[in-house]
Write an enzyme that holds these catalytic residues in place. Structure first.
Site, PDB file in Angstrom:
ATOM      1  N   ARG A 231       0.862  -1.183   0.000  1.00 42.78           N
ATOM      2  CA  ARG A 231       0.000   0.000   0.000  1.00 42.78           C
ATOM      3  C   ARG A 231       0.901   1.236   0.000  1.00 42.78           C
ATOM      4  O   ARG A 231       1.922   1.277   0.724  1.00 42.78           O
ATOM      5  CB  ARG A 231      -0.898   0.044   1.248  1.00 42.78           C
ATOM      6  CG  ARG A 231      -2.085  -0.892   1.198  1.00 42.78           C
ATOM      7  CD  ARG A 231      -3.124  -0.481   0.142  1.00 42.78           C
ATOM      8  NE  ARG A 231      -4.239  -1.399   0.082  1.00 42.78           N
ATOM      9  CZ  ARG A 231      -4.329  -2.466  -0.728  1.00 42.78           C
ATOM     10  NH1 ARG A 231      -3.328  -2.760  -1.540  1.00 42.78           N
ATOM     11  NH2 ARG A 231      -5.403  -3.229  -0.731  1.00 42.78           N
ATOM     12  N   GLU A 260      -2.568   7.504  -4.648  1.00 42.63           N
ATOM     13  CA  GLU A 260      -2.857   6.907  -5.952  1.00 42.63           C
ATOM     14  C   GLU A 260      -4.315   7.002  -6.362  1.00 42.63           C
ATOM     15  O   GLU A 260      -4.630   6.979  -7.554  1.00 42.63           O
ATOM     16  CB  GLU A 260      -2.437   5.440  -5.965  1.00 42.63           C
ATOM     17  CG  GLU A 260      -3.296   4.544  -5.082  1.00 42.63           C
ATOM     18  CD  GLU A 260      -2.880   3.084  -5.136  1.00 42.63           C
ATOM     19  OE1 GLU A 260      -1.688   2.809  -5.026  1.00 42.63           O
ATOM     20  OE2 GLU A 260      -3.763   2.224  -5.286  1.00 42.63           O
ATOM     21  N   HIS A 292      -0.809  -0.011  -9.639  1.00 40.56           N
ATOM     22  CA  HIS A 292      -1.500  -0.985  -8.776  1.00 40.56           C
ATOM     23  C   HIS A 292      -1.972  -2.187  -9.605  1.00 40.56           C
ATOM     24  O   HIS A 292      -3.149  -2.543  -9.578  1.00 40.56           O
ATOM     25  CB  HIS A 292      -2.683  -0.318  -8.054  1.00 40.56           C
ATOM     26  CG  HIS A 292      -3.007  -0.997  -6.743  1.00 40.56           C
ATOM     27  ND1 HIS A 292      -3.345  -0.302  -5.596  1.00 40.56           N
ATOM     28  CD2 HIS A 292      -3.045  -2.301  -6.398  1.00 40.56           C
ATOM     29  CE1 HIS A 292      -3.592  -1.158  -4.618  1.00 40.56           C
ATOM     30  NE2 HIS A 292      -3.409  -2.377  -5.089  1.00 40.56           N
TER      31      HIS A 292
HETATM   32  P1  NAD Z   1      -1.346 -11.198   4.956  1.00 43.06           P
HETATM   33  O1  NAD Z   1      -2.396 -10.740   5.898  1.00 43.06           O
HETATM   34  O2  NAD Z   1      -1.292 -12.638   4.566  1.00 43.06           O
HETATM   35  O3  NAD Z   1       0.101 -10.785   5.519  1.00 43.06           O
HETATM   36  C1  NAD Z   1       0.366  -9.548   6.084  1.00 43.06           C
HETATM   37  C2  NAD Z   1       1.522  -9.740   7.050  1.00 43.06           C
HETATM   38  O4  NAD Z   1       1.875  -8.443   7.566  1.00 43.06           O
HETATM   39  C3  NAD Z   1       1.168 -10.640   8.244  1.00 43.06           C
HETATM   40  O5  NAD Z   1       2.154 -11.624   8.421  1.00 43.06           O
HETATM   41  C4  NAD Z   1       1.135  -9.659   9.406  1.00 43.06           C
HETATM   42  O6  NAD Z   1       1.513 -10.256  10.642  1.00 43.06           O
HETATM   43  C5  NAD Z   1       2.146  -8.627   8.959  1.00 43.06           C
HETATM   44  N1  NAD Z   1       2.053  -7.379   9.685  1.00 43.06           N
HETATM   45  C6  NAD Z   1       0.976  -6.809  10.281  1.00 43.06           C
HETATM   46  N2  NAD Z   1       1.347  -5.667  10.895  1.00 43.06           N
HETATM   47  C7  NAD Z   1       2.672  -5.525  10.685  1.00 43.06           C
HETATM   48  C8  NAD Z   1       3.629  -4.547  11.085  1.00 43.06           C
HETATM   49  N3  NAD Z   1       3.273  -3.505  11.849  1.00 43.06           N
HETATM   50  N4  NAD Z   1       4.902  -4.710  10.696  1.00 43.06           N
HETATM   51  C9  NAD Z   1       5.283  -5.785   9.948  1.00 43.06           C
HETATM   52  N5  NAD Z   1       4.417  -6.744   9.560  1.00 43.06           N
HETATM   53  C10 NAD Z   1       3.143  -6.605   9.920  1.00 43.06           C
HETATM   54  O7  NAD Z   1      -1.511 -10.267   3.668  1.00 43.06           O
HETATM   55  P2  NAD Z   1      -1.039 -10.576   2.183  1.00 43.06           P
HETATM   56  O8  NAD Z   1      -2.117 -11.291   1.456  1.00 43.06           O
HETATM   57  O9  NAD Z   1       0.332 -11.141   2.208  1.00 43.06           O
HETATM   58  O10 NAD Z   1      -1.029  -9.085   1.595  1.00 43.06           O
HETATM   59  C11 NAD Z   1      -0.082  -8.132   2.027  1.00 43.06           C
HETATM   60  C12 NAD Z   1      -0.507  -6.774   1.522  1.00 43.06           C
HETATM   61  O11 NAD Z   1      -0.413  -6.760   0.084  1.00 43.06           O
HETATM   62  C13 NAD Z   1      -1.990  -6.428   1.776  1.00 43.06           C
HETATM   63  O12 NAD Z   1      -2.129  -5.794   3.025  1.00 43.06           O
HETATM   64  C14 NAD Z   1      -2.348  -5.527   0.656  1.00 43.06           C
HETATM   65  O13 NAD Z   1      -2.239  -4.194   1.108  1.00 43.06           O
HETATM   66  C15 NAD Z   1      -1.290  -5.770  -0.406  1.00 43.06           C
HETATM   67  N6  NAD Z   1      -1.835  -6.232  -1.697  1.00 43.06           N
HETATM   68  C16 NAD Z   1      -1.491  -5.545  -2.809  1.00 43.06           C
HETATM   69  C17 NAD Z   1      -1.973  -5.959  -4.038  1.00 43.06           C
HETATM   70  C18 NAD Z   1      -1.585  -5.249  -5.316  1.00 43.06           C
HETATM   71  O14 NAD Z   1      -2.226  -5.468  -6.363  1.00 43.06           O
HETATM   72  N7  NAD Z   1      -0.584  -4.411  -5.314  1.00 43.06           N
HETATM   73  C19 NAD Z   1      -2.808  -7.065  -4.118  1.00 43.06           C
HETATM   74  C20 NAD Z   1      -3.118  -7.762  -2.944  1.00 43.06           C
HETATM   75  C21 NAD Z   1      -2.631  -7.339  -1.730  1.00 43.06           C
END
Ligand code: NAD
Length: 351
Positions: A231, A260, A292
């Site tokens: 994000r 964005e 994105h």
């Molecule tokens: P997920 O929930 O499986 O993993 C997120 C991880 O972040 C978890 O392990 C959690 O413990 C950790 N976390 C939470 N707070 C934290 C902190 N303060 N410091 C460090 N780590 C922390 O999520 P995911 O499916 O792996 O997705 C990750 C991110 O990717 C989503 O939050 C979303 O914003 C982003 N995303 C982007 C796209 C894109 O098209 N660019 C698509 C899907 C998801």
């Protein structure tokens, strides 16, 4: 037949949702984003479906319910754009697609990384102009370098695996380390100091906003490559721009940007971009910005459509909602995670 007001429609959404709907819902596709001004379009609909850059604040949440909408189906994983407390208070159920293809996002992060380290974007532009010079295109091997991965959930872990496949050392940081993952978790300080590549895979939350800022950028290894497919708000863009100009950060691959929502997903090629920081970032030779698009694979689109429709099927059949989300299960807005009844009775909204 139940009706879905489907906002922010792109041709690829129409295609995948029509393919998997099989006529069970009356889907009204609207190009406009879900905003307060667009609320009349939802009038009389049973569900609304929105995407990642809609700003679903209290006014929108209350407006949806006033128009008869009972469930908001987010066709994305991230949820920082929804006022969950407001949704809970007015009884609007929110469901999402927690994972549609973590591979799509992790692989896009790697695509940005490889393009930057080997100057693929510059080479492609040169050869199109019949300029076959290699001067200025010297890259570096990823093998033997250190990747610092912040957030080791579904996407972050796949990114770690790919980096290991390249022969990189992987250092991980997570607020909730997964001790059975076999990853080497280190402090944020050590990750910043030792990583040649930093990739962000944690959610945007109040405590992760501007995780990468002027202070943390002082602590990074000189010339680090930063990749953000998570994000935009995780990075203070002004601070990143300054660090890129000074050379503290060697390169940045950005699939997301903190402001964005005003620009991404639309064609602005015929106007002057009124965002100085984004214009400057886009113009730097060591920065690649994508709009994105990390999620955008055939497999992910199919999973998004299937899961969203299955979420709605479960909602209307009064079945447990595996993918429901509320401010209590998130532990935000003063709520304790333990208070959410979803684990015991299958739905956040059953009291
Ligand atoms: P997920 O929930 O499986 O993993 C997120 C991880 O972040 C978890 O392990 C959690 O413990 C950790 N976390 C939470 N707070 C934290 C902190 N303060 N410091 C460090 N780590 C922390 O999520 P995911 O499916 O792996 O997705 C990750 C991110 O990717 C989503 O939050 C979303 O914003 C982003 N995303 C982007 C796209 C894109 O098209 N660019 C698509 C899907 C998801």
């Amino acid at each position: 037949m139940k009706t879905i007001a489907f906002f922010d429609t792109k041709p690829y959404d129409c295609e995948s949702f029509e393919q998997f709907n099989n006529g069970r819902y009356d889907i009204r596709f609207f190009e406009t984003r879900l905003t307060a001004a667009a609320l009349p379009l939802a009038k009389g609909c049973d569900a609304a479906c929105a995407f990642v850059n809609a700003e679903i604040d209290r006014e929108v949440v209350e407006g949806l319910v006033a128009n008869g909408v009972k469930v908001l189906a987010m066709r994305c994983a991230g949820y920082n754009n929804v006022d969950f407390k407001a949704a809970y208070e007015v009884g609007l159920t929110v469901v999402r697609v927690p994972a549609y293809s973590p591979y799509a996002v992790a692989e896009h992060a790697v695509a940005l990384l490889l393009a930057l380290t080997r100057h693929i974007h510059k080479a492609a532009a040169r050869t199109r102009d019949f300029n076959f010079s290699l001067v200025g295109l010297t890259g570096f091997d990823l093998h033997g370098k250190t990747a610092g991965v912040i957030g080791t959930g579904k996407i972050g872990r796949i990114f770690c695996d790919i980096c290991k496949g390249f022969g990189m050392n992987v250092l991980a940081y997570d607020a909730y380390p997964n001790t059975s993952s076999g990853l080497e978790y280190v402090s944020m300080e050590r990750l910043l100091a030792e990583a040649d590549v930093i990739s962000l895979h944690c959610p945007l939350l109040p405590n992760t906003r501007h995780l990468i800022n002027a202070e943390t950028l002082i602590k990074v290894k000189h010339g680090v490559t930063i990749i953000n497919t998570s994000r935009g708000g995780l990075i203070d863009s002004e601070a990143l721009l300054a660090a890129l100009r000074e050379g503290t950060v060697g390169a940045a691959g950005l699939d997301v940007y903190e402001e964005e929502s005003e620009w991404f997903y639309e064609d602005h090629s015929d106007v002057t971009l009124q965002n100085k920081t984004l214009s400057l970032l886009v113009s730097l030779p060591n920065v690649i910005v994508t709009s994105h698009q990390a999620f955008l694979t055939k497999e992910a689109l199919a999973n998004i459509a299937q899961t969203t429709l299955a979420n709605l099927d479960a909602f209307f059949a009064d079945e447990p909602l595996e993918n429901e989300i509320c401010y209590r299960c998130l532990g935000t807005g003063g709520a304790s995670k333990a208070d959410c009844p979803r684990r015991s009775n299958g739905r956040c909204h059953r009291r």
